[in-house]
Design a protein around this motif. Structure first.
Motif: not given
Lengths: 787, 238
Positions: A128-143
């Motif tokens: 999971l992204p760091d809640p404080q990070s401005a850049r970190e994200v999760i993307i969906d599996d199909g994409f």
């Protein structure tokens, strides 16, 4: 082990009559396979979804607002029946991948609170992204798969008009996007639409929504009435641009899964009963003939002291063994097809795990139903065994009586004697003739009822994209823009024609019925996006009043000329009453159209536009894509050709599989019926046919007598099959139409022709299979024996 | 060999061997035979003596293992399946013990079955009149007595005006009174149509109506006698 003599006879009969047995067993197997496939796929999908929803806390109510303070969340949680509420931000953005020339979009969603949040993610890879990070994200599996992206990769996007490079920390699935349909798309296209989960603070900052939210999802207490909660929620969100909450049943991904489940349950209601009915009929036909042939043996068995029950049981065992063969083949085929179906579902639906069911109940139910139908088919024939007194049985049967009838028909068509034989034989056993005809008709019907859909989909595409929404591209702005934005779009490279449109979220009500949807305003005389009438001609948009699509008019029980109430759910939220000036054609979703000027007047606003429909010079489309992507107001770019090609490609992938499956099913029926019918006819008339050979009829002429009988049955079956297939198709259209789409029922002549050709070919093959038996008719044997 | 135009059938050295695995059954052991045009020949012999096999070969229903059989200028033993079918169709009328009528056709229609495909047929009604069944023309076989059914079979056999009429036990399934009626019908059509008639029977009494009598035993012709005092069918008793 000592096998009782009658048991041994059952086994020998099975071996001796193997071809007929196999033909019947295959029809039964098709019934078993379709039962297992339909029920199994339904339960797999239904249970996988239920488990997924449960484990990942899928929400019950969904609502959009323009901007609401987070403080409102406390009030929402107070609503009676609300168990949990989660405030989120949902915003569209544009993909900015260098290797992708055509536009693609992403949906940014607030990362759910881990642990107790709603619509929790199922993390496939990474973290999971760091809640404080401005850049970190999760993307969906199909994409992620479509672009071979994974943890550690960067994702360049346009976020609120700004270029950003996001860092992917993980890949996940969400119960909210099992069917991830992008806005303006007809089918999921993971290459051009992805979900990006972003930590709250980062998303708030990017969209200037600090301390605010744009979407709220609720989990309800068990037994809570969603409609009452929605009413209360709508009251709370209205001041913040709430466009009205939706219950789970209207959530896109959920609704598409529902539509699929509905199709599966419709299939289970149609296909297996056809096979089981035909199989029961074949069992009856074949067993009756076997019993007639073994009449003397039956008499003998009874005479030497076997009870009627024991003799009847012997024939029931014969049928049960056929059914067991059918069930075994059907279970294997059903399991194999089920695994294929699960794979196909995996292409459209993203589940953490989706395996085809191994539920023994589904297999057991299929077996029991099949046994019952086989025995049902045997009942009549076996009852004749029970009723036959031994003395009567051992005497030769009374000769078949024939009658002269319909002499006028004969005079009319001047039948020769072999033709008369054919006609009288068909009339002599009207039930068998009728049931065989019905059996072959069912094979035709299965094909008509499955093949029509392709033509209808093409018709739907033709109407939707070549007559109604003819734009090459559509640009949607993040918010309504003044006219000058339209002029800016006109200046983009490659733009040949640009026509604006305005969309307004509203609730349209008529009496007790109401629907929430977007009213679209078109300019008068627009050439790209046109509203078509039932006659396929463009309809003129009235100065006041609005045009509803057929589906919407039906849903609201509205006819042209009726008045409807419109509650606008944005801007100044006026409520007005308008006259429905006409009903338009439309297959996708529910739609309502107005003149763009009238819509803006209704809103009490200046001439605003929500987006632009465009005709693009094909040669300049890359330049146009780049310019459109760079324009700060652009929220979404939809390219008709890309959407269509994706749709057609998916359709083409499925069409082969579907045609193969349905053709096989129809062939099994046609071969089963025709082969058994011919074997029985040959067995009954073998003596007559051999006599004809003696009289100097050639093999060809003798075969012609039998084939003529078959031809009558098969040809008579065609129009009946067309009718039944048409009826099934019509019922399917009614069963499948939903607010998501409505399929036009277009059955071209080619559908009937293809169905008939397939069945005729199957009939020909089975006829040829018995040709050898006709050629080998023993003329001498037949002369020496009394029938 | 210059064929005598009066000779319809010729057979020389006609042999038939059935093979059943290692077992060989000699059904015919070199038959030499001739039949004149219009001749009425009765063939006698015990079961298994080869008389039916002989009739089937000269009728084109079966093929010989060795030897020759000729019908006029057709060598039957050289014909293939198709040729034999054509031969039966054009030249031969059959009458069998069990009638072999088509149950779904009336008496007239059973006869028409043949007249429709024959080259020079009489009408079905003429054929039925010859066997005295004009009244019953519209009845189905199941509605006729055994003797009537056999007479329909005779009408069907002669309706094409065949050169040969082959009868295998035509009275075998009938009582004597009915049998005599059938024999009357046979002799009458033999005279009327002029077809060479071969009748197989177990019933020695029938020999009296023949021009010639042949006796089979163990696959050979063991006796041949010309009947000088030919009786009418009605005079026969058994």
């Amino acid at each position: 082990m000592v096998i009782a003599p009658l048991r041994r006879k059952v086994l020998r009969d099975l071996v001796r009559l193997w071809a007929q047995v196999l033909a019947i067993a295959l029809v039964l197997a098709a019934g078993v396979a379709t039962l297992i496939l339909g029920n199994g796929a339904y339960s797999s999908l239904f249970e996988a979804r239920a488990r997924y929803y449960e484990q990942n806390r899928f929400a019950d109510v969904f609502a959009d607002v323009t901007r609401a303070p987070r403080a409102l969340l406390a009030q929402i949680e107070e609503i009676e029946g609300v168990l949990d509420a989660e405030a989120r931000i949902l915003k569209l953005g544009l993909l900015d991948l260098s290797e992708m020339k055509e536009p693609g979009s992403v949906l940014f969603v607030t990362l759910p609170d881990s642990g107790k949040g709603l619509n929790q993610l199922h993390l496939r890879r990474g973290r999971l992204p760091d809640p404080q990070s401005a850049r970190e994200v999760i993307i969906d599996d199909g994409f992620a798969k479509a672009h071979t992206l994974g943890p550690g990769d960067t994702l360049p996007v346009m976020m609120n008009g700004q270029q950003r490079k996001l860092l992917i920390t993980g890949v996940a699935l969400s119960p909210e996007f099992i069917y991830a349909l992008g806005p303006g798309q007809m089918m999921p296209d993971p290459r051009r639409f992805g979900i990006v989960w972003v930590p709250r603070s980062s998303l708030e900052a990017a969209f200037d929504l600090e301390g605010a939210f744009s979407n709220v999802v609720l989990k309800l207490a068990p037994g809570a009435d969603p409609n009452r909660v929605i009413e209360a929620l709508d009251r709370l969100t209205a001041p913040y641009g709430g466009t009205g909450a939706s219950p789970r049943k209207d959530q896109i991904s959920h609704a598409f899964l529902d539509a699929e489940l509905k199709q599966l349950s419709a299939m289970v209601k149609v296909l297996p009963p056809i096979f089981l009915l035909v199989a029961a009929m074949l069992v009856n036909m074949t067993l009756s003939r076997l019993i007639t042939l073994e009449r003397e043996q039956i008499g003998l068995l009874k005479a030497i002291g076997y009870s009627s029950r024991a003799v009847a049981q012997h024939y029931v065992e014969f049928v049960l063994l056929i059914a067991v063969v059918g069930i075994l083949i059907g279970m294997a085929a059903g399991t194999w097809l089920g695994a294929g179906m699960a794979q196909m579902y995996a292409r459209f639906f993203s589940f953490p795990y989706l395996v085809f069911t191994r539920n023994p109940q589904i297999y057991g139910l299929a077996a029991v139903i099949t046994l019952a139908s086989a025995i049902g088919g045997a009942v009549y024939a076996v009852s004749t065994v029970v009723r036959l007194p031994p003395a009567v049985a051992m005497a030769p049967p009374a000769p078949a009586t024939y009658r002269q009838r319909m002499g006028w028909v004969r005079k009319l068509i001047r039948l020769k004697q072999p033709g008369v034989m054919v006609a009288r034989h068909l009339f002599r056993w009207p039930l068998r003739t009728a049931s065989s005809t019905l059996g072959v008709a069912m094979a035709v019907a299965i094909l008509v009822a499955s093949l029509w859909s392709f033509g209808s989909i093409n018709y739907m595409i033709d109407i939707t994209f070549f007559r109604s929404d003819r734009q090459d591209a559509q640009v949607v702005f993040a918010a309504p823009e003044p006219q000058r934005t339209l002029f800016a779009v006109r200046k983009m490279p490659g733009v040949l024609v640009a026509e604006p449109f305005r969309t307004v979220s509203s609730r349209i009500s008529h009496r007790q019925l109401s629907k929430k949807l977007v009213i679209v305003g078109h300019p008068a005389g627009s050439q790209l996006s046109r509203v078509l009438g039932a006659d396929l001609r463009p309809m003129a948009l009235p100065d006041d009043g609005l045009i509803l699509s057929e589906a919407l008019a039906d849903a609201l029980d509205v006819r042209a000329g009726d008045l409807v109430t419109i509650d606008v759910l944005e801007g100044a939220r006026p409520t007005v009453t308008l006259r429905v000036s006409g009903i338009s054609l439309g297959f996708v979703g529910l739609s309502a159209a107005m003149d763009i000027g009238a819509l803006n007047r209704l809103m009490g606003e200046d001439a605003l536009v929500s987006g632009v429909n465009l005709m693009i010079d094909e040669g300049q489309s890359p330049a146009f894509y780049a310019a459109a992507k760079a324009a700060p107001k652009t929220e979404l770019i939809t390219i008709t050709a890309l959407m269509l090609s994706r749709f057609r490609q998916t359709l083409a992938e499925n069409i082969t599989v579907m045609i193969t499956v349905y053709t096989s099913l129809a062939t099994i029926i046609a071969v089963g019926v025709v082969y058994n019918f011919s074997r029985i006819a040959l067995s009954e008339q073998g003596r007559e046919l051999a006599s004809l050979r003696v009289l100097g009829f050639t093999n060809r002429e003798v075969a012609g007598v039998l084939f003529a009988e078959l031809a009558v049955v098969v040809l008579l079956a065609q129009p009946i099959g067309w009718l039944i297939g048409y009826g099934i198709g019509l019922a399917m259209v009614a069963a499948f139409s939903s607010d998501l789409y409505r399929v036009p029922f277009v059955v071209g002549r080619e559908v009937f022709a293809t169905a008939s050709l397939v069945v005729l070919a199957a009939a020909l093959v089975s006829a040829f299979a018995i040709r050898g038996r006709i050629n080998n008719l023993d003329m001498i044997e037949v002369l020496k024996t009394r029938e | 060999m210059t064929p005598n135009p009066d000779i319809v059938f010729r057979a020389s050295g006609l042999t038939k061997v059935y093979r059943n695995g290692a077992l060989e059954v000699h059904a015919l052991r070199g038959i030499n035979f001739q039949a004149r045009k219009g001749e009425f020949i009765v063939i006698l012999g015990p079961s298994g003596s080869g008389k039916s096999t002989f009739l089937n070969i000269v009728g084109g229903l079966d093929t010989a293992t060795a030897g020759e059989a000729w019908f006029a200028d057709h060598q039957l033993t050289a014909l293939n399946e198709k040729g034999l079918t054509q031969y039966r169709r054009d030249h031969v009328g059959f009458v069998f013990q069990f009638y072999n009528l088509v149950p779904s056709l009336t008496a007239r229609e059973n006869v028409q079955l043949v007249t429709e495909i024959a080259r020079h047929p009489m009408t079905a009604d003429e054929a039925l009149a010859l066997v005295g069944l004009s009244e019953r023309a519209d009845h189905f076989p199941a509605q006729l007595s055994g003797g009537e059914q056999q007479r329909v079979a005779i009408a069907r056999a002669i309706a094409k005006n065949p050169e040969v009429l082959l009868c295998d036990e035509p009275t075998g399934a009938l009582d004597s009174a009915t049998g005599i009626k059938v024999l009357e019908a046979l002799t009458q059509v033999n005279r009327a149509v002029g077809a060479t008639t071969l009748v197989i029977t177990h019933n020695a009494a029938i020999r009296d109506i023949a021009d010639r009598v042949i006796r089979f035993a163990d696959g050979r012709i063991v006796e041949e006698s010309v009947n000088t005092t030919k009786k009418a069918a009605s005079e026969v008793v058994w």
